[in-house]
Write a protein that holds these residues in place. Structure first.
Motif, PDB file in Angstrom:
ATOM      1  N   ILE A 145      31.570  41.155  29.438  1.00  0.00           N
ATOM      2  CA  ILE A 145      32.399  41.242  28.241  1.00  0.00           C
ATOM      3  C   ILE A 145      32.597  39.811  27.760  1.00  0.00           C
ATOM      4  O   ILE A 145      33.110  38.963  28.492  1.00  0.00           O
ATOM      5  CB  ILE A 145      33.753  41.895  28.542  1.00  0.00           C
ATOM      6  N   ASP A 146      32.172  39.542  26.545  1.00  0.00           N
ATOM      7  CA  ASP A 146      32.202  38.193  25.970  1.00  0.00           C
ATOM      8  C   ASP A 146      33.232  38.195  24.830  1.00  0.00           C
ATOM      9  O   ASP A 146      33.098  38.951  23.864  1.00  0.00           O
ATOM     10  CB  ASP A 146      30.809  37.844  25.444  1.00  0.00           C
ATOM     11  N   PHE A 147      34.249  37.338  24.936  1.00  0.00           N
ATOM     12  CA  PHE A 147      35.304  37.275  23.925  1.00  0.00           C
ATOM     13  C   PHE A 147      35.054  36.197  22.877  1.00  0.00           C
ATOM     14  O   PHE A 147      35.929  35.908  22.063  1.00  0.00           O
ATOM     15  CB  PHE A 147      36.658  37.083  24.601  1.00  0.00           C
ATOM     16  N   GLY A 186      43.950  34.431  33.296  1.00  0.00           N
ATOM     17  CA  GLY A 186      43.639  33.025  33.125  1.00  0.00           C
ATOM     18  C   GLY A 186      42.894  32.730  31.834  1.00  0.00           C
ATOM     19  O   GLY A 186      42.765  33.558  30.939  1.00  0.00           O
ATOM     20  N   GLU A 187      42.400  31.495  31.755  1.00  0.00           N
ATOM     21  CA  GLU A 187      41.633  31.037  30.592  1.00  0.00           C
ATOM     22  C   GLU A 187      40.165  31.348  30.845  1.00  0.00           C
ATOM     23  O   GLU A 187      39.557  30.838  31.776  1.00  0.00           O
ATOM     24  CB  GLU A 187      41.820  29.525  30.411  1.00  0.00           C
ATOM     25  N   ARG A 188      39.602  32.199  30.006  1.00  0.00           N
ATOM     26  CA  ARG A 188      38.211  32.560  30.236  1.00  0.00           C
ATOM     27  C   ARG A 188      37.603  33.137  28.974  1.00  0.00           C
ATOM     28  O   ARG A 188      38.293  33.628  28.091  1.00  0.00           O
ATOM     29  CB  ARG A 188      38.095  33.557  31.392  1.00  0.00           C
ATOM     30  N   ARG A 189      36.283  33.066  28.910  1.00  0.00           N
ATOM     31  CA  ARG A 189      35.536  33.677  27.814  1.00  0.00           C
ATOM     32  C   ARG A 189      34.865  34.967  28.249  1.00  0.00           C
ATOM     33  O   ARG A 189      34.720  35.891  27.450  1.00  0.00           O
ATOM     34  CB  ARG A 189      34.485  32.701  27.280  1.00  0.00           C
ATOM     35  N   TYR A 190      34.460  35.039  29.515  1.00  0.00           N
ATOM     36  CA  TYR A 190      33.672  36.167  29.992  1.00  0.00           C
ATOM     37  C   TYR A 190      34.394  36.911  31.106  1.00  0.00           C
ATOM     38  O   TYR A 190      35.100  36.314  31.928  1.00  0.00           O
ATOM     39  CB  TYR A 190      32.328  35.688  30.555  1.00  0.00           C
ATOM     40  N   ILE A 191      34.194  38.220  31.137  1.00  0.00           N
ATOM     41  CA  ILE A 191      34.558  39.042  32.285  1.00  0.00           C
ATOM     42  C   ILE A 191      33.294  39.790  32.707  1.00  0.00           C
ATOM     43  O   ILE A 191      32.752  40.580  31.921  1.00  0.00           O
ATOM     44  CB  ILE A 191      35.666  40.053  31.951  1.00  0.00           C
ATOM     45  N   PRO A 192      32.785  39.551  33.907  1.00  0.00           N
ATOM     46  CA  PRO A 192      31.579  40.263  34.344  1.00  0.00           C
ATOM     47  C   PRO A 192      31.842  41.762  34.442  1.00  0.00           C
ATOM     48  O   PRO A 192      32.903  42.198  34.900  1.00  0.00           O
ATOM     49  CB  PRO A 192      31.289  39.656  35.726  1.00  0.00           C
ATOM     50  N   LEU A 193      30.874  42.559  33.999  1.00  0.00           N
ATOM     51  CA  LEU A 193      31.004  44.006  34.085  1.00  0.00           C
ATOM     52  C   LEU A 193      30.597  44.483  35.483  1.00  0.00           C
ATOM     53  O   LEU A 193      29.524  44.147  35.981  1.00  0.00           O
ATOM     54  CB  LEU A 193      30.097  44.682  33.059  1.00  0.00           C
ATOM     55  N   THR A 194      31.483  45.242  36.081  1.00  0.00           N
ATOM     56  CA  THR A 194      31.171  45.995  37.294  1.00  0.00           C
ATOM     57  C   THR A 194      31.875  47.333  37.156  1.00  0.00           C
ATOM     58  O   THR A 194      32.850  47.464  36.411  1.00  0.00           O
ATOM     59  CB  THR A 194      31.669  45.301  38.572  1.00  0.00           C
ATOM     60  N   ALA A 209      34.794  41.002  20.489  1.00  0.00           N
ATOM     61  CA  ALA A 209      34.383  41.345  21.850  1.00  0.00           C
ATOM     62  C   ALA A 209      32.941  41.823  21.802  1.00  0.00           C
ATOM     63  O   ALA A 209      32.544  42.542  20.882  1.00  0.00           O
ATOM     64  CB  ALA A 209      35.280  42.431  22.441  1.00  0.00           C
ATOM     65  N   ALA A 210      32.169  41.404  22.790  1.00  0.00           N
ATOM     66  CA  ALA A 210      30.759  41.777  22.857  1.00  0.00           C
ATOM     67  C   ALA A 210      30.426  42.245  24.261  1.00  0.00           C
ATOM     68  O   ALA A 210      30.960  41.736  25.250  1.00  0.00           O
ATOM     69  CB  ALA A 210      29.873  40.588  22.475  1.00  0.00           C
ATOM     70  N   LEU A 211      29.543  43.224  24.340  1.00  0.00           N
ATOM     71  CA  LEU A 211      28.910  43.608  25.589  1.00  0.00           C
ATOM     72  C   LEU A 211      27.579  42.873  25.622  1.00  0.00           C
ATOM     73  O   LEU A 211      26.663  43.202  24.867  1.00  0.00           O
ATOM     74  CB  LEU A 211      28.717  45.127  25.641  1.00  0.00           C
TER      75      LEU A 211
END
Length: 283
Positions: free
Chosen positions: A156-158, A182-190, A207-209
């Motif tokens: 997930i890309d913000f 926290g401070e982040r741009r990405y959340i890995p998909l699981t 938001a992008a997949l």
């Protein structure tokens, strides 16, 4: 019915004003509704987003029942306008809707294909003499993988590094607590990311997949929406994820059920209209 140009085709149905296909350059991006995991594809959430406590609410001393996400997704809409690149669906109140939602309203769902972008607009008109309380949102599901690889090859890309605080659920209801990510741009998909149900944030405008190896992405831009959900069925290996722009959310635990005091509801004056748009495209 279908919207199309040389690169994109979109299939829609009047039942629920729901999108059933989004095909870009020959690749089907929209989840096709396998009931093994989830039989819907892109339902409209109206007049409530999420679950009400005990599936009930109070208005003017009366108790009304409403299932999760409201009734619009199961209603037959009128096709008011249709061209190769534009469709407007309309739903108006009826004797049946007023049993559960005692208001006179008009809901327009407008799809526009402009080049490679698909916009989805919600327009709500208050036809009542009283203030119209409502929430509204989208729930489109997207195939993963869509660019090869496995579910875990996507993130997930913000769009930029930002502070992310997840609103926490207990069952289907918000608790009022947050989980700082926290401070982040990405959340890995699981798949385990959704063990506690949807990820819910406030005011996500992009938001992008994204398929990390290739950089290819399904992108949603949702300016002005107050909340944003990201969901895949918990405790499953479902090959899709939803990007969900919302105005509103499920009840908080302990909410007193009076709909006029529900947090983050839209309150529309008689004769007034509300409009919001989100946009989908690929990168």
């Amino acid at each position: 019915m279908q919207l199309y140009n040389e690169k994109v085709s979109v299939t829609l149905k009047a039942h629920g004003a729901e999108m059933t296909s989004w095909n870009v350059d020959g690749t089907e991006l929209l989840w096709q509704g396998d009931p093994t995991y989830w039989g819907r594809q892109a339902p409209i959430l109206f007049p409530f987003v999420g679950r009400l406590l005990d599936d009930r609410y109070l208005y003017d001393g009366m108790t009304y029942t409403m299932s999760q996400h409201g009734f619009a997704r199961d209603e037959l809409f009128e096709v008011a306008e249709a061209t190769d690149t534009h469709v407007r669906f309309v739903l108006r109140d009826s004797v049946e809707t007023r049993k559960h939602y005692p208001f006179s309203f008009e809901l327009n769902v407008i799809y526009r294909l402009i080049g490679e972008e698909l916009s989805v607009t919600y327009r709500v008109v208050n036809r009542d003499d009283a203030v119209l309380p409502f929430s509204i949102g989208g729930h489109p599901a997207f195939n993963i993988p869509f660019a090869g690889g496995t579910f875990e090859d996507y993130t997930i890309d913000f769009g930029e590094t930002r502070t992310l605080d997840r609103l926490l659920l207990e069952g289907p209801y918000l608790t009022g607590a947050y989980q700082p990510l926290g401070e982040r741009r990405y959340i890995p998909l699981t798949h385990h990311l959704f063990d506690q149900d949807a990820l819910i944030f406030e005011q996500i405008e992009y938001a992008a997949l994204r398929h990390q190896p290739s950089g290819r992405a399904i992108v949603m831009e949702s300016p002005h929406f107050t909340h944003f959900g990201i969901w895949s069925p918990p405790h499953s290996d479902a090959p899709f994820a939803c990007l969900e722009p919302w105005f509103g959310h499920a009840d908080y635990k302990g909410h007193r059920k009076d709909i006029r005091h529900k947090e983050d509801m839209q309150l529309l004056d008689p004769g007034e209209s509300f409009e919001a748009t989100y946009t989908l495209y690929t990168e």
